[in-house]
Design an enzyme around this catalytic site. Structure first.
Site, PDB file in Angstrom:
ATOM      1  N   GLY A  63      21.174  -6.321  42.917  1.00 23.22           N
ATOM      2  CA  GLY A  63      20.750  -5.044  43.470  1.00 23.22           C
ATOM      3  C   GLY A  63      19.817  -4.297  42.534  1.00 23.22           C
ATOM      4  N   GLY A  64      20.080  -2.987  42.389  1.00 20.21           N
ATOM      5  CA  GLY A  64      19.202  -2.145  41.578  1.00 20.21           C
ATOM      6  C   GLY A  64      19.087  -2.586  40.144  1.00 20.21           C
TER       7      GLY A  64
ATOM      8  N   GLY B 131     -16.377 -18.483  35.479  1.00 18.48           N
ATOM      9  CA  GLY B 131     -15.676 -17.229  35.263  1.00 18.48           C
ATOM     10  C   GLY B 131     -14.457 -17.375  34.378  1.00 18.48           C
ATOM     11  N   ALA B 132     -13.849 -18.561  34.369  1.00 22.67           N
ATOM     12  CA  ALA B 132     -12.667 -18.766  33.530  1.00 22.67           C
ATOM     13  C   ALA B 132     -13.023 -18.663  32.047  1.00 22.67           C
ATOM     14  CB  ALA B 132     -12.040 -20.119  33.830  1.00 22.67           C
TER      15      ALA B 132
END
Length: 555
Positions: free
Chosen positions: A210-211, A445-446
């Protein structure tokens, strides 16, 4: 209360020396016949009672402790003994109990309220810590439990000390309703306040549902023990009720899932002993806070330390794989490094190590996995690591052998542009010393994203095997000379000629160096020495931050 119930009573007597005057003085109260006078409180008795109370709390509920051991788990205090230096733990709020009423809560109010909090040392350096106690209310978080954690988090932030959470909890305490949720919110807010200020380490040793899972995600590092550790927002029962899918705890949120698929777990261990030992090792490499430098070890003479094996590990042919870990081991001190997310996004390596005694963060492409390309997961992994290193003054060494970003519709649909931009943003924003070493391929771009000179690397080094280009020579020739090759009488022969011409003109080892994009072309054997000298040169680097509230990272 009657006079007989008091040790002393007030009586009226004639005032000495005064005729008919009256005064008051204390006299022992009369005791009923056959009744012993009440036992007088003494410091010795109070100390005995206090010590007995402490020992009872420290021992815990024997049956609950036995159940914890039967599950293969240690108690909270046993875990703290493994984590902290012997005798260093100072507990805070040992006697705290919940104040809840209703649903039978007022009938059971054990001390500590299911979490042990305090401070200790690791290798002599101060840390603050909490350890949830599954033997009390299943380690569930109520108001008092949360406030204890809030207190040690506040102390960690105010003293500039690392914060460590040992998680073993069933989640929010249902009987305390909204107060439990409010307690989680206070933890999350402090996680964010502490981010980039002090190192935060989350250790999952049992359920963390949960939280509670969000605090783990907000930490800088997450450790999980394979088997007992379970980390998820909604458990198997809820998943089945909503989706109809039957799934086990391990399949949904076990250590292997988060170590290999989700990337939530930074480290996965087989047992608690090795897990907590690695937490200690990690802390030994981190500064206490963002105003300190990482702890230095003695110099290892790395500035003059040739490593002949480096010339043998990496094949000169750009398409032949090798294990980048072997390169990292030759560059760092004693061949030792702590790799993060070892089994997730394996096409990029992120590790903490030392070079000539100085802690560094290493980012490296891994040719053994997907040829070392960058994809969604690798970009996320490297970006968060770069940002952590920058926040805590850890220099970055980037080893480049990258053929580009992974092509394909799946990657585009998954947002490779946005995720790749995270890594680009992280490097561009980093102000720590940054050294790039290009081993072989650095395409498209890498190449830019892997800390090129153009985005702010302080020092760019390259091996004679480096190839910096928009794409590989063969792909470039096929694109640029497509028409010519189609019309050639001997396409294969003409392609070979064009490849030689393209390579000689645009991708030879000194092309980038001639244009200032690479600062030096070095013999691979001298990589460790060159990096060590570069780090020494950049040690006093200062880069003032931009005047803005914060940037907008492409999350």
């Amino acid at each position: 209360m009657t006079a007989s119930e008091l040790d002393f009573v007030l009586v009226s007597l004639p005032e000495p020396g005064g005729p008919g005057g009256r005064g008051r003085i204390l006299q022992p109260a009369p005791q009923p016949r056959g009744q012993e006078p009440p036992r007088r409180r003494s410091m010795r008795l109070l100390r005995e009672e206090h010590e007995n109370r402490r020992e009872e709390i420290l021992a815990g509920d024997r049956k609950a402790v036995d159940r914890q051991h039967a599950l293969g788990k240690r108690t909270a205090r046993e875990r703290l003994d493994l984590l902290l230096d012997e005798g260093s733990f100072v507990e805070i709020d040992m006697f705290r109990r919940h104040q809840a009423h209703g649903l039978g809560m007022e009938k059971r109010r054990p001390a500590t309220d299911g979490v042990v909090t305090g401070s200790g040392t690791i290798h002599g350096r101060r840390v603050f810590v909490y350890a949830q106690d599954f033997t009390i209310f299943g380690g569930s978080l109520g108001e008092a439990h949360a406030r204890k954690i809030h207190k040690v988090m506040d102390l960690a932030i105010s003293t500039g000390s690392p914060f460590i959470g040992l998680n073993d909890s069933g989640g929010a305490r249902i009987q305390e309703g909204a107060l439990s949720l409010n307690g989680y919110g206070g933890i999350f807010r402090r996680n964010v306040q502490a981010s980039g200020v002090i190192p935060q380490i989350s250790v999952v040793l049992g359920p963390c549902a949960g939280g509670a899972a969000y605090s783990t995600a907000l930490a800088d590092f997450t450790f999980m023990v394979d088997g007992p550790a379970q980390l998820y927002l909604t458990g198997p029962d809820v998943v089945e009720a909503v989706t109809g899918q039957r799934i086990s705890h391990a399949e949904l949120g076990g250590a292997q899932v988060h170590g290999t698929r989700s990337g939530v777990a930074t480290f996965v261990h087989d047992d608690e002993e090795s897990c907590l030992e690695d937490v200690r090792y990690l802390v030994s490499m981190l500064p206490g806070n963002n105003l300190e430098l990482p702890p230095r070890a003695p110099s290892r003479g790395a500035a003059d330390d040739p490593r002949p094996r480096l010339a043998e590990i990496v094949p000169p042919e750009p398409n032949k794989p090798y294990d980048m870990r072997d390169v990292v081991a030759e560059v760092v001190d004693d061949g030792e490094f702590l790799e993060l997310h070892e089994n997730w996004a394996g096409n990029v390596i992120c590790a903490l190590a030392r070079i000539d005694g100085e802690v560094v963060g290493v980012v490296a492409n891994q040719p053994l996995v997907l040829a070392g390309v960058l994809d969604v997961a690798a970009s996320q992994k490297a970006a968060r690591f770069v940002r952590f290193c920058d926040a805590f003054s850890i220099p970055l060494v980037t080893l480049v052998d990258v053929p580009g970003f992974l092509p394909g519709a799946d990657q585009e649909y998954a947002g490779i542009i946005r995720h790749g931009a995270k890594l680009l943003y992280a490097y561009c924003e980093a102000t720590v010393p940054r050294i790039q070493v290009i081993l072989r391929k650095a395409y498209g771009g890498a190449y830019i994203v892997m800390d090129s000179r153009s985005i702010g690397a302080d020092l760019s080094l390259a091996w004679p095997t480096n190839e910096i280009a928009v794409m590989g020579a063969e792909g470039a020739v096929n694109v640029v000379y497509r028409k010519e090759l189609a019309a050639a009488a001997d396409p294969a022969g003409r392609r070979a000629e064009l490849l030689d011409d393209y390579t000689e003109e645009l991708v030879h080892p000194y092309y980038a160096a001639e244009r200032g994009l690479v600062d030096d072309v070095i013999d691979p054997v001298h990589t460790r020495s060159a990096v060590a000298r570069g780090l020494a040169m950049l040690r006093d680097k200062r880069a003032p931050a931009a005047q803005r509230k914060h940037g907008n990272v492409p999350l």
